[in-house]
Design a protein around this motif. Structure first.
Motif, PDB file in Angstrom:
ATOM      1  N   VAL A 251      19.211  -0.455 -12.449  1.00  0.00           N
ATOM      2  CA  VAL A 251      19.515  -0.989 -11.122  1.00  0.00           C
ATOM      3  C   VAL A 251      19.952   0.134 -10.183  1.00  0.00           C
ATOM      4  N   ARG A 252      20.703   1.065 -10.692  1.00  0.00           N
ATOM      5  CA  ARG A 252      21.208   2.172  -9.868  1.00  0.00           C
ATOM      6  C   ARG A 252      20.083   3.086  -9.377  1.00  0.00           C
ATOM      7  N   VAL A 253      19.167   3.468 -10.263  1.00  0.00           N
ATOM      8  CA  VAL A 253      18.197   4.503  -9.908  1.00  0.00           C
ATOM      9  C   VAL A 253      16.945   3.954  -9.226  1.00  0.00           C
ATOM     10  N   LEU A 254      16.648   2.672  -9.372  1.00  0.00           N
ATOM     11  CA  LEU A 254      15.432   2.118  -8.786  1.00  0.00           C
ATOM     12  C   LEU A 254      15.535   2.012  -7.271  1.00  0.00           C
ATOM     13  N   LYS A 255      14.416   2.329  -6.601  1.00  0.00           N
ATOM     14  CA  LYS A 255      14.308   2.084  -5.174  1.00  0.00           C
ATOM     15  C   LYS A 255      14.250   0.578  -4.918  1.00  0.00           C
TER      16      LYS A 255
ATOM     17  N   GLY B 135       0.772  -1.234   0.000  1.00  0.00           N
ATOM     18  CA  GLY B 135       0.000   0.000   0.000  1.00  0.00           C
ATOM     19  C   GLY B 135       0.805   1.287   0.000  1.00  0.00           C
ATOM     20  N   GLN B 136       2.127   1.202  -0.090  1.00  0.00           N
ATOM     21  CA  GLN B 136       2.949   2.410  -0.129  1.00  0.00           C
ATOM     22  C   GLN B 136       2.632   3.216  -1.383  1.00  0.00           C
ATOM     23  N   PRO B 137       2.566   4.560  -1.272  1.00  0.00           N
ATOM     24  CA  PRO B 137       2.233   5.392  -2.438  1.00  0.00           C
ATOM     25  C   PRO B 137       3.328   5.364  -3.494  1.00  0.00           C
ATOM     26  N   LEU B 138       2.939   5.579  -4.736  1.00  0.00           N
ATOM     27  CA  LEU B 138       3.889   5.636  -5.843  1.00  0.00           C
ATOM     28  C   LEU B 138       4.333   7.086  -6.025  1.00  0.00           C
ATOM     29  N   GLU B 139       5.603   7.333  -5.791  1.00  0.00           N
ATOM     30  CA  GLU B 139       6.109   8.697  -5.808  1.00  0.00           C
ATOM     31  C   GLU B 139       6.632   9.130  -7.175  1.00  0.00           C
ATOM     32  N   MET B 140       7.530   8.327  -7.759  1.00  0.00           N
ATOM     33  CA  MET B 140       8.297   8.789  -8.920  1.00  0.00           C
ATOM     34  C   MET B 140       8.323   7.753 -10.042  1.00  0.00           C
TER      35      MET B 140
ATOM     36  N   ILE C 225      19.641  11.108 -12.657  1.00  0.00           N
ATOM     37  CA  ILE C 225      18.716  10.770 -11.581  1.00  0.00           C
ATOM     38  C   ILE C 225      19.508  10.205 -10.401  1.00  0.00           C
ATOM     39  N   GLU C 226      19.086  10.526  -9.194  1.00  0.00           N
ATOM     40  CA  GLU C 226      19.759  10.053  -7.996  1.00  0.00           C
ATOM     41  C   GLU C 226      19.583   8.544  -7.814  1.00  0.00           C
ATOM     42  N   ASN C 227      20.516   7.953  -7.121  1.00  0.00           N
ATOM     43  CA  ASN C 227      20.439   6.532  -6.788  1.00  0.00           C
ATOM     44  C   ASN C 227      19.193   6.247  -5.948  1.00  0.00           C
ATOM     45  N   ASP C 228      18.598   5.092  -6.165  1.00  0.00           N
ATOM     46  CA  ASP C 228      17.521   4.585  -5.311  1.00  0.00           C
ATOM     47  C   ASP C 228      16.384   5.598  -5.138  1.00  0.00           C
TER      48      ASP C 228
ATOM     49  N   ASN D 192      -3.858  -6.372 -36.517  1.00  0.00           N
ATOM     50  CA  ASN D 192      -3.644  -6.986 -35.207  1.00  0.00           C
ATOM     51  C   ASN D 192      -2.173  -6.919 -34.840  1.00  0.00           C
ATOM     52  N   VAL D 193      -1.848  -6.097 -33.855  1.00  0.00           N
ATOM     53  CA  VAL D 193      -0.465  -5.882 -33.448  1.00  0.00           C
ATOM     54  C   VAL D 193      -0.165  -6.695 -32.197  1.00  0.00           C
ATOM     55  N   LYS D 194       0.986  -7.372 -32.182  1.00  0.00           N
ATOM     56  CA  LYS D 194       1.408  -8.146 -31.022  1.00  0.00           C
ATOM     57  C   LYS D 194       2.216  -7.257 -30.078  1.00  0.00           C
ATOM     58  N   HIS D 195       1.769  -7.150 -28.836  1.00  0.00           N
ATOM     59  CA  HIS D 195       2.494  -6.393 -27.822  1.00  0.00           C
ATOM     60  C   HIS D 195       3.316  -7.364 -26.968  1.00  0.00           C
ATOM     61  N   TYR D 196       4.402  -6.858 -26.381  1.00  0.00           N
ATOM     62  CA  TYR D 196       5.217  -7.666 -25.482  1.00  0.00           C
ATOM     63  C   TYR D 196       5.804  -6.769 -24.418  1.00  0.00           C
ATOM     64  N   CYS D 197       6.171  -7.359 -23.274  1.00  0.00           N
ATOM     65  CA  CYS D 197       6.564  -6.561 -22.123  1.00  0.00           C
ATOM     66  C   CYS D 197       7.532  -7.338 -21.234  1.00  0.00           C
ATOM     67  N   VAL D 198       8.601  -6.659 -20.804  1.00  0.00           N
ATOM     68  CA  VAL D 198       9.529  -7.186 -19.811  1.00  0.00           C
ATOM     69  C   VAL D 198       9.321  -6.413 -18.516  1.00  0.00           C
ATOM     70  N   LEU D 199       9.067  -7.117 -17.429  1.00  0.00           N
ATOM     71  CA  LEU D 199       8.879  -6.487 -16.124  1.00  0.00           C
ATOM     72  C   LEU D 199       9.905  -7.059 -15.152  1.00  0.00           C
ATOM     73  N   ALA D 200      10.559  -6.177 -14.387  1.00  0.00           N
ATOM     74  CA  ALA D 200      11.563  -6.618 -13.435  1.00  0.00           C
ATOM     75  C   ALA D 200      11.482  -5.772 -12.173  1.00  0.00           C
ATOM     76  N   ARG D 201      11.775  -6.402 -11.032  1.00  0.00           N
ATOM     77  CA  ARG D 201      11.703  -5.710  -9.746  1.00  0.00           C
ATOM     78  C   ARG D 201      13.038  -5.815  -9.005  1.00  0.00           C
ATOM     79  N   LYS D 202      13.470  -4.684  -8.434  1.00  0.00           N
ATOM     80  CA  LYS D 202      14.707  -4.654  -7.670  1.00  0.00           C
ATOM     81  C   LYS D 202      14.466  -5.195  -6.280  1.00  0.00           C
ATOM     82  N   ASP D 203      15.306  -6.125  -5.835  1.00  0.00           N
ATOM     83  CA  ASP D 203      15.170  -6.726  -4.492  1.00  0.00           C
ATOM     84  C   ASP D 203      15.458  -5.692  -3.403  1.00  0.00           C
TER      85      ASP D 203
END
Length: 225
Positions: A128-132, A40-45, A101-104, A214-225
């Motif tokens: 990897v550097r800029v993601l929280k 539930g943390q708000p999305l800031e940036m 952009i600042e780190n994290d 008909n266009v094929k969409h694709y997506c890569v999603l990744a999350r920083k630990d």
């Protein structure tokens, strides 16, 4: 380099007018992934890299406190600023491989129909550097080879368009390789363990010359630990 055309002012105007918008399916997929594991943390940036004239930046605005669009083309950024009516959206000229952009500090780093033009290994390191912690990277696009549906001419038109793409690919740079594999190559480079690749996403049809494409969409999603 093919991406240099984006620095042209006239091209940028045409690009803004005819650029295919992000599909609702892809946007919802990205937002759902970002909101996961946040308790539930708000999305800031959010930062939209390779933002062009802001066609993929603006849809992020309702979901984040602040959205920054970044592109290496001054012509594209000038148009983005011209069309921007939102207080929480701003734009900046900078390369994807050296983000000012600042780190994290970023909840979502987004790249829509742009990452195939980047030096992907350098961009991934910057991500990897800029993601929280628990921040997300979303890299998505659409497949340029389209199946065309139009009355009793569907098969013939699809065959013709396939031949057109084969000819065009002969003159394209290496960015086409990322497109043709539906970003599998980009997925492999991203150094985050929590990552997923979605291909052949059913999205909204693009209307071109009254044909159903008909266009094929694709997506890569990744999350920083």
């Amino acid at each position: 380099m093919a991406s240099q055309v984006f620095k042209n002012k006239t091209f940028s105007s045409v690009y803004h007018k005819y650029m295919i918008p992000i599909s609702k399916e892809t946007l919802n997929m990205v937002l759902s992934f970002v909101q996961g594991k946040r308790n539930g943390q708000p999305l800031e940036m959010a930062v939209d890299v390779g933002c062009g004239t802001g066609r993929y930046t603006i849809p992020l605005a309702p979901h984040f406190k602040k959205v920054l669009g970044i592109d290496f083309s001054k012509a594209q950024i000038n148009l983005a600023n011209q069309y921007n009516l939102l207080d929480n959206v701003s734009y900046m000229v900078a390369p994807a491989e050296k983000l000012p952009i600042e780190n994290d500090s970023v909840d979502l780093l987004n790249a829509g129909l742009a990452a195939h033009f980047f030096r992907v290994d350098e961009f991934a390191s910057e991500a990897v550097r800029v993601l929280k912690k628990k921040g997300c990277l979303a890299v998505h696009g659409l497949y340029p080879a389209c199946d065309i549906e139009y009355k009793d001419l569907s098969h013939d038109l699809t065959v013709v368009m396939s031949e057109v793409w084969k000819i065009l690919y002969q003159h394209a740079d290496k960015s086409k390789d990322h497109l043709l594999c539906q970003y599998e190559s980009i997925y492999e480079v991203i150094p985050l363990k929590d990552k997923q690749l979605f291909q052949d996403i059913l999205g909204e049809n693009a209307d071109s010359v009254r044909l159903n494409v008909n266009v094929k969409h694709y997506c890569v999603l990744a999350r920083k630990d």
